[in-house]
Motif scaffolding. Structure first.
Motif, PDB file in Angstrom:
ATOM      1  N   ARG A  68     -46.810  44.510  91.112  1.00  0.00           N
ATOM      2  CA  ARG A  68     -46.451  45.324  92.267  1.00  0.00           C
ATOM      3  C   ARG A  68     -45.753  44.505  93.339  1.00  0.00           C
ATOM      4  NH1 ARG A  68     -50.963  49.787  92.221  1.00  0.00           N
ATOM      5  NH2 ARG A  68     -51.099  49.930  89.968  1.00  0.00           N
ATOM      6  N   PHE A 105     -44.061  49.424  91.270  1.00  0.00           N
ATOM      7  CA  PHE A 105     -45.315  49.113  90.587  1.00  0.00           C
ATOM      8  C   PHE A 105     -45.097  48.388  89.268  1.00  0.00           C
ATOM      9  CE2 PHE A 105     -47.574  50.546  93.889  1.00  0.00           C
ATOM     10  CZ  PHE A 105     -47.895  51.892  93.988  1.00  0.00           C
ATOM     11  N   GLU A 134     -53.134  45.092  90.821  1.00  0.00           N
ATOM     12  CA  GLU A 134     -53.498  46.500  90.669  1.00  0.00           C
ATOM     13  C   GLU A 134     -54.857  46.743  91.315  1.00  0.00           C
ATOM     14  OE1 GLU A 134     -53.089  47.854  86.700  1.00  0.00           O
ATOM     15  OE2 GLU A 134     -54.200  49.712  87.032  1.00  0.00           O
ATOM     16  N   GLY A 135     -54.990  47.894  91.949  1.00  0.00           N
ATOM     17  CA  GLY A 135     -56.260  48.211  92.584  1.00  0.00           C
ATOM     18  C   GLY A 135     -56.263  47.857  94.058  1.00  0.00           C
ATOM     19  N   VAL A 136     -57.443  47.674  94.597  1.00  0.00           N
ATOM     20  CA  VAL A 136     -57.587  47.441  96.029  1.00  0.00           C
ATOM     21  C   VAL A 136     -57.565  45.944  96.300  1.00  0.00           C
ATOM     22  CG1 VAL A 136     -58.952  47.931  98.077  1.00  0.00           C
ATOM     23  CG2 VAL A 136     -58.973  49.516  96.146  1.00  0.00           C
ATOM     24  N   TYR A 137     -56.386  45.431  96.506  1.00  0.00           N
ATOM     25  CA  TYR A 137     -56.229  44.018  96.801  1.00  0.00           C
ATOM     26  C   TYR A 137     -55.337  43.841  98.013  1.00  0.00           C
ATOM     27  CZ  TYR A 137     -58.086  43.070  92.162  1.00  0.00           C
ATOM     28  OH  TYR A 137     -58.877  43.015  91.058  1.00  0.00           O
ATOM     29  N   GLY A 138     -55.600  42.766  98.753  1.00  0.00           N
ATOM     30  CA  GLY A 138     -54.712  42.426  99.839  1.00  0.00           C
ATOM     31  C   GLY A 138     -53.362  42.009  99.302  1.00  0.00           C
TER      32      GLY A 138
END
Lengths: 115, 112
Positions: B31, B50, B96-100
């Protein structure tokens, strides 16, 4: 529409004078709240991620907390090198499920710590 | 070496010129994002990608285009630069997902 509001816009402290920065948010389906530090002319630098109300994270003189509507960045006994802009951002879904999230930033708080 | 590298760091260009800002990352993430930062307005999303075949418009995409040349490379173009595109531009990448996000150091663009 996701919204992030940071206050104050600017804060001037004396070295050693503790204070807090506020980040209030309105978001549908919060996945995470992030704090970044940005020095002039540089990219934001990641500080913390908070995922759920009641969570706290600490790093040196900084402590971040999260409630259901806002987050605080507490600065204890700040030093001049803590001077920077502090950005808050919330991560929520782009929609359609899956793991596609977008990051919405507040406008930041410019912190100046005088020696 | 920086995780996210942006070139050039500074650029002055004339109104009507085409300009490309380049970004490369070594995080191995799929991303990538382009943001614009103006004083008092915070960071605004221009385009995001993405993966190499998935490119999407952000909040303020008018007047901009992007190219994802490879997983690690994401370029932003201004087809015909105008003065109100003067700003600080940041590229970022995330997992991917909730990352800074990891940001580059930025490109300061001035359109005269």
């Amino acid at each position: 529409e996701d919204q992030v509001t940071q206050s104050p816009e600017a804060l001037r402290l004396q070295e050693g004078e503790s204070s807090s920065l506020n980040c209030s948010y309105t978001v549908s389906g919060l996945r995470g709240l992030f704090w970044y530090r940005q020095d002039p002319g540089k990219g934001p630098e990641f500080l913390f991620t908070l995922y759920s109300a009641g969570e706290e994270k600490e790093k040196e003189r900084l402590k971040a907390t999260l409630t259901k509507k806002e987050s605080f960045l507490h600065i204890t006994a700040p030093k001049p090198e803590d001077s920077a802009t502090y950005l808050c951002a919330v991560q929520a879904s782009f929609g359609g499920g899956g793991s596609n999230y977008k990051l919405t930033f507040g406008k930041g708080t410019l912190l100046t710590v005088n020696p | 070496d920086a995780d996210v590298t942006q070139t050039p760091r500074n650029r002055i260009t004339k109104t009507g010129k085409r300009i490309m800002l380049e970004c490369s990352q070594t995080k191995g993430h799929d991303r990538m994002y382009w943001y614009r930062q103006d004083p008092g307005l915070g960071l605004q999303l221009i385009y995001y990608s993405f993966d190499v075949k998935d490119i999407n418009k952000g909040e303020i995409s008018d007047g901009y285009s992007v190219s994802r040349q490879a997983q690690a490379k994401f370029s932003l173009s201004l087809e015909s630069a105008i003065p109100n595109q003067t700003a600080l531009y940041f590229c970022a990448t995330s997992g991917e997902g909730v990352y800074g996000y990891t940001f580059g150091s930025g490109t300061r663009l001035t359109v005269v």
